[in-house]
Scaffold this active site. Structure first.
Site, PDB file in Angstrom:
ATOM      1  N   ASP A  39      57.185   7.676  61.762  1.00  0.00           N
ATOM      2  CA  ASP A  39      56.820   6.662  62.767  1.00  0.00           C
ATOM      3  C   ASP A  39      56.368   5.379  62.084  1.00  0.00           C
ATOM      4  OD1 ASP A  39      54.478   7.907  61.898  1.00  0.00           O
ATOM      5  OD2 ASP A  39      53.471   7.770  63.833  1.00  0.00           O
ATOM      6  N   GLY A 126      46.269  18.914  64.147  1.00  0.00           N
ATOM      7  CA  GLY A 126      47.484  18.105  64.140  1.00  0.00           C
ATOM      8  C   GLY A 126      48.027  17.837  65.533  1.00  0.00           C
ATOM      9  N   LEU A 127      47.153  17.928  66.541  1.00  0.00           N
ATOM     10  CA  LEU A 127      47.569  17.694  67.934  1.00  0.00           C
ATOM     11  C   LEU A 127      47.058  16.360  68.465  1.00  0.00           C
ATOM     12  CD1 LEU A 127      47.049  21.282  69.412  1.00  0.00           C
ATOM     13  CD2 LEU A 127      49.096  20.276  68.415  1.00  0.00           C
ATOM     14  N   SER A 129      43.955  14.813  68.610  1.00  0.00           N
ATOM     15  CA  SER A 129      42.748  14.680  69.431  1.00  0.00           C
ATOM     16  C   SER A 129      42.211  13.258  69.331  1.00  0.00           C
ATOM     17  CB  SER A 129      41.681  15.688  68.986  1.00  0.00           C
ATOM     18  OG  SER A 129      41.411  15.557  67.598  1.00  0.00           O
ATOM     19  N   SER A 130      42.387  12.622  68.170  1.00  0.00           N
ATOM     20  CA  SER A 130      41.888  11.253  67.990  1.00  0.00           C
ATOM     21  C   SER A 130      42.619  10.275  68.902  1.00  0.00           C
ATOM     22  CB  SER A 130      42.026  10.813  66.533  1.00  0.00           C
ATOM     23  OG  SER A 130      43.365  10.927  66.103  1.00  0.00           O
ATOM     24  N   GLU A 162      42.426   2.937  65.216  1.00  0.00           N
ATOM     25  CA  GLU A 162      42.469   3.855  64.080  1.00  0.00           C
ATOM     26  C   GLU A 162      42.619   3.082  62.764  1.00  0.00           C
ATOM     27  OE1 GLU A 162      44.033   8.354  63.522  1.00  0.00           O
ATOM     28  OE2 GLU A 162      43.755   7.403  65.438  1.00  0.00           O
ATOM     29  N   ASP A 174      51.491   8.957  68.020  1.00  0.00           N
ATOM     30  CA  ASP A 174      50.478   9.778  68.685  1.00  0.00           C
ATOM     31  C   ASP A 174      49.975   9.114  69.956  1.00  0.00           C
ATOM     32  OD1 ASP A 174      50.847  11.336  66.488  1.00  0.00           O
ATOM     33  OD2 ASP A 174      48.902  10.912  65.577  1.00  0.00           O
TER      34      ASP A 174
END
Length: 389
Positions: A39, A126-127, A129-130, A162, A174
């Site tokens: 990405d 690795g899902l 959450s941030s 981020e 994400d």
């Protein structure tokens, strides 16, 4: 699960602030079927939002005071919007402060708020959450203040948060998946132009299963930023040799191979992975359209070995999980998912085989590493939204 999360978060808000929250927002975590670490390399990715959420219960204040409660951490952070916002030593609040800083810069943000948030998105798996936290708060502030920002602007705010307050130069995937997710759809996203298209995520007699290694090695942030520097070096060499190359998207495997000596072993491996992975995403979309799940599974497994051997962002635990499930007849494909150095593997498995597979792999994993495995059966869900009773 979702209703319980909403109820618990809302009740916690009521207990602390002696009032029901005026708004409740749900912001999902995400999976990525394929297209890892590209990405930020002008590639395409194939993410989807999932039915694990950050829930935000929130009410505006009449003054500029803010109180944010991280229910799961049992921590509270208080500040005034008129004060300068700077990164904090408590990492969790930086995801939110970074969002607020951008609203202060872009819009007239003078009303504070009280908020409680809680999550069913596993942290460190690795899902993303941030991204769910960032986009959830950005979406909430946008709605509460009637700023009329687009979904794309909200995703970009999450990404910039981020970059600036957390210090991770993440790509856009994400946040985009968290905001743009649709039920039973994967998103083919062009990470350069942000053009996107939805594709049906009907896996027929197969399902997606996540196996959580329950490890997160500490070099994720440093390793991630180093990989970005390495691929930038590789692209510079390729551009010098091939004037038509603007991004890795314009590169072929033959081009990378032709400058292998100049790139050096490490930069060659990184660049080779990126070029191959960009093509794998295109192939995966075609496989999905054709309901060729065997092909999709083999592409996922190819990606894993690229991530492990060429991009070198895997770890022993995740490699073990992928190797172990690959021996099972009920598994079509598996790979590491997310930034790496731990977290989850994503597995394409026969429906009905999940429990037996979880039991078998859990035992093997416990024997090998002494760690309890976690497993998540997931469904593909809609993106960030306000919850209405």
């Amino acid at each position: 699960m979702k209703k319980k999360l909403i109820k618990n978060t809302s009740e916690h808000f009521d207990t602390l602030f002696h009032n029901k929250p005026q708004h409740i927002f749900l912001s999902p975590g995400r999976i990525n079927i394929i297209g890892e670490h590209i990405d930020y390399n002008d590639g395409f990715v194939l993410p989807a939002a999932i039915n694990k959420y950050v829930c935000i219960a929130i009410s505006p204040n009449e003054d500029s005071k803010c109180k944010i409660v991280a229910k799961d951490l049992n921590e509270i952070f208080e500040f005034d919007l008129n004060d300068a916002l700077v990164p904090n030593s408590d990492m969790w609040i930086n995801y939110i402060l970074g969002v607020l800083q951008q609203f202060k810069e872009k819009k007239s943000l003078d009303k504070g708020f009280n908020a409680v948030f809680s999550s069913t998105v596993p942290i460190g798996a690795g899902l993303s959450s941030s991204a769910a936290v960032e986009c959830g708060f950005a979406y909430a502030l946008n709605k509460m203040n009637n700023f009329n920002l687009t979904k794309e602007e909200i995703a970009l705010i999450g990404q910039k948060s981020e970059h600036t307050f957390v210090g991770v130069n993440c790509g856009i995937m994400d946040q985009f998946a968290s905001v743009f997710g649709k039920k039973n759809k994967v998103i083919k996203l062009d990470c350069t132009t942000l053009e996107y298209e939805y594709h049906n995520a009907d896996f027929k007699k197969y399902s997606l299963l996540l196996l959580d290694s329950n490890v997160k090695h500490t070099h994720l942030t440093s390793g991630y930023n180093v990989r970005r520097q390495e691929v930038e070096q590789g692209l510079t060499v390729l551009k010098n040799h091939f004037p038509e190359v603007k991004t890795f998207r314009n590169c072929t495997e033959e081009m990378v191979n032709s400058v292998k000596q100049e790139l050096g072993e490490t930069i060659y491996k990184r660049s080779h992975f990126v070029v191959k992975e960009i093509q794998r995403v295109q192939d995966a979309v075609n496989a999905l359209k054709a309901s060729d799940f065997k092909k999709l599974g083999s592409l996922m497994t190819e990606t894993h070995y690229g991530l492990s051997k060429e991009y070198e962002v895997s770890c022993d635990e995740i490699d073990f999980l992928v190797d172990s499930v690959s021996k099972e007849k009920t598994v079509l494909g598996a790979r590491m998912m997310g930034g790496g150095f731990g977290g989850c593997s994503i597995n394409l498995v026969e429906k009905g085989s999940e429990n037996k597979l979880i039991e078998s792999i859990s035992k093997q994993y416990k024997t090998a590493f002494g760690i309890d495995l976690k497993a998540y059966k997931i469904k593909i869900s809609k993106g960030t939204t306000e919850y209405k009773n």
